[in-house]
Motif scaffolding. Sequence first.
Motif, PDB file in Angstrom:
ATOM      1  N   LEU A 161       0.848  -1.189   0.000  1.00 38.72           N
ATOM      2  CA  LEU A 161       0.000   0.000   0.000  1.00 38.72           C
ATOM      3  C   LEU A 161       0.885   1.242   0.000  1.00 38.72           C
ATOM      4  CD1 LEU A 161      -2.935  -0.892   2.434  1.00 38.72           C
ATOM      5  CD2 LEU A 161      -2.571  -1.534   0.055  1.00 38.72           C
ATOM      6  N   GLU A 162       0.392   2.306  -0.600  1.00 34.33           N
ATOM      7  CA  GLU A 162       1.223   3.495  -0.782  1.00 34.33           C
ATOM      8  C   GLU A 162       0.885   4.634   0.164  1.00 34.33           C
ATOM      9  OE1 GLU A 162       1.000   4.560  -4.885  1.00 34.33           O
ATOM     10  OE2 GLU A 162       2.120   2.775  -5.551  1.00 34.33           O
ATOM     11  N   ARG A 163      -0.363   4.708   0.635  1.00 31.10           N
ATOM     12  CA  ARG A 163      -0.762   5.828   1.480  1.00 31.10           C
ATOM     13  C   ARG A 163      -1.774   5.335   2.505  1.00 31.10           C
ATOM     14  NH1 ARG A 163       0.392  10.630  -1.370  1.00 31.10           N
ATOM     15  NH2 ARG A 163      -1.371  11.844  -0.607  1.00 31.10           N
ATOM     16  N   VAL A 164      -1.556   5.721   3.774  1.00 36.85           N
ATOM     17  CA  VAL A 164      -2.451   5.340   4.869  1.00 36.85           C
ATOM     18  C   VAL A 164      -2.839   6.595   5.640  1.00 36.85           C
ATOM     19  CG1 VAL A 164      -2.738   3.979   6.977  1.00 36.85           C
ATOM     20  CG2 VAL A 164      -1.424   3.034   5.053  1.00 36.85           C
ATOM     21  N   TYR A 165      -4.128   6.741   5.894  1.00 37.29           N
ATOM     22  CA  TYR A 165      -4.672   7.880   6.648  1.00 37.29           C
ATOM     23  C   TYR A 165      -5.016   7.388   8.046  1.00 37.29           C
ATOM     24  CZ  TYR A 165      -7.913  11.830   7.596  1.00 37.29           C
ATOM     25  OH  TYR A 165      -8.552  12.933   8.115  1.00 37.29           O
ATOM     26  N   ASP A 244      -4.945   4.576   0.436  1.00 36.22           N
ATOM     27  CA  ASP A 244      -5.335   3.192   0.146  1.00 36.22           C
ATOM     28  C   ASP A 244      -6.065   2.569   1.329  1.00 36.22           C
ATOM     29  OD1 ASP A 244      -3.939   3.056  -2.403  1.00 36.22           O
ATOM     30  OD2 ASP A 244      -2.098   3.076  -1.204  1.00 36.22           O
ATOM     31  N   ALA A 245      -5.780   3.057   2.523  1.00 34.17           N
ATOM     32  CA  ALA A 245      -6.379   2.510   3.737  1.00 34.17           C
ATOM     33  C   ALA A 245      -6.560   3.622   4.754  1.00 34.17           C
ATOM     34  CB  ALA A 245      -5.512   1.399   4.332  1.00 34.17           C
ATOM     35  N   VAL A 246      -7.587   3.476   5.591  1.00 37.58           N
ATOM     36  CA  VAL A 246      -7.795   4.384   6.706  1.00 37.58           C
ATOM     37  C   VAL A 246      -7.735   3.574   7.993  1.00 37.58           C
ATOM     38  CG1 VAL A 246     -10.325   4.220   6.527  1.00 37.58           C
ATOM     39  CG2 VAL A 246      -9.293   6.142   7.737  1.00 37.58           C
ATOM     40  N   VAL A 247      -7.038   4.088   8.978  1.00 34.29           N
ATOM     41  CA  VAL A 247      -6.942   3.471  10.305  1.00 34.29           C
ATOM     42  C   VAL A 247      -7.570   4.441  11.294  1.00 34.29           C
ATOM     43  CG1 VAL A 247      -5.399   2.581  12.092  1.00 34.29           C
ATOM     44  CG2 VAL A 247      -4.841   2.229   9.665  1.00 34.29           C
ATOM     45  N   LEU A 280     -13.766   6.442   3.417  1.00 36.87           N
ATOM     46  CA  LEU A 280     -12.694   7.166   2.736  1.00 36.87           C
ATOM     47  C   LEU A 280     -11.735   6.275   1.962  1.00 36.87           C
ATOM     48  CD1 LEU A 280     -11.772   9.843   5.423  1.00 36.87           C
ATOM     49  CD2 LEU A 280     -12.738  10.287   3.150  1.00 36.87           C
ATOM     50  N   ALA A 281     -11.711   4.998   2.242  1.00 36.85           N
ATOM     51  CA  ALA A 281     -10.766   4.103   1.571  1.00 36.85           C
ATOM     52  C   ALA A 281     -11.375   2.705   1.487  1.00 36.85           C
ATOM     53  CB  ALA A 281      -9.435   4.065   2.328  1.00 36.85           C
ATOM     54  N   PRO A 282     -10.914   1.897   0.554  1.00 36.63           N
ATOM     55  CA  PRO A 282     -11.460   0.542   0.427  1.00 36.63           C
ATOM     56  C   PRO A 282     -10.976  -0.430   1.495  1.00 36.63           C
ATOM     57  CG  PRO A 282      -9.732   0.907  -1.196  1.00 36.63           C
ATOM     58  CD  PRO A 282      -9.963   2.225  -0.524  1.00 36.63           C
TER      59      PRO A 282
END
Length: 368
Positions: A161-165, A244-247, A280-282
């Motif tokens: 994954l390239e970007r995590v929020y 790509d992902a939200v935490v 916001l992300a899959p």
Amino acid sequence: MLTRPLFIGSEIYRASSYGRKHPLAIPRVSTAIDLSRAMGWLDHRSYLDSPMATPDQLARYHDRTYIDTVRRAEADQRLDPESRDRYNIGRLENPIFAEVFRRPATASGGSLMAGRLLAEHEGIIYNPAGGTHHGMPDRASGFCYFNDPVLGILTMLDGGLERVYYVDLDAHHGDGVEYGFADDDRVLTVSVHEAGRWPYTGKVEERAGGLARNLPVPIEFNDSELAYIVDEALMPLGRRFDADAVVIQCGADALADDPMSRLGLSNRALWAAVAELSTLAPRVLVLGGGGYNPWSVGRCWAGVWATLNGIDPDVPVTPDAEEVLRALTWTRRQGQNPPEHWFTTIADAPRPGHVRDDILRIVDTVME
């Protein structure tokens, strides 16, 4: 793609305690599991047992000598004064207890498992034992021995994954996660927390030298104010970052019934925030965090799980769920005569209010 949201838990939390007088003497994850099952929201198809992270896995972020020290503290149930001072273990804040390595390593193992799954599949994973956002690479801090959010995010990044929020809704500033990614533009960390509360970091102008954003809110922070922050700051920042992902760190200590903050949210406000942010992300990872009233944290985290499954938690409790709630005890003064709604409801009464000028200014500043 994961066919359903997954719940990561473990029986280690049922009997483990930081000590009788510690704020984490209470059952939290086990209560959330029991309530979710008793309400009919959780079955075996969605439940995964958390593995315990190995020292090698923890060393992806943590210093190996520190990891060995935590293991030694569990084996010996003591540390020499020098190690105690160096690693901040064996004091009231971060005590030595029977599972002092195994319990935080299991919480980290859950986030590592979630990170691996989400690197490979789109979907939603819930690890309420996670959210230990104060842990530093080489020392314990704020009841946190290891930093599972950092480990979970690193696992996603290592998996491609390239970007995590990362969004932190705990009453206390997510300092350890901010520190972990201060120089990494692949991760945007945003923390909503009570101003002037330990660890006394996360001022609105602080950006950790990078992407970080902080929203320190005033006491009596209400549902309307959190909704405003979500709509005017957290969602726009997330859309702009295009992760790509939200935490989501969903500490329950910002609730009005929690003894460790002076904020005033209902659990409905946190559920609404989780529902919005998860769009916001899959790939979505939701973690626990703070929460020091067994009734409020258990009800909140069970409701988070319902929300992630598209279920409205504002429904009458089942007889089995009421039995779970009535079986809880709490030695603090608030637990000696608990209000009846702690036994008979999952959802709090809403706590709306005026959106104060301080909130408007904070949002304007972080959106600059």
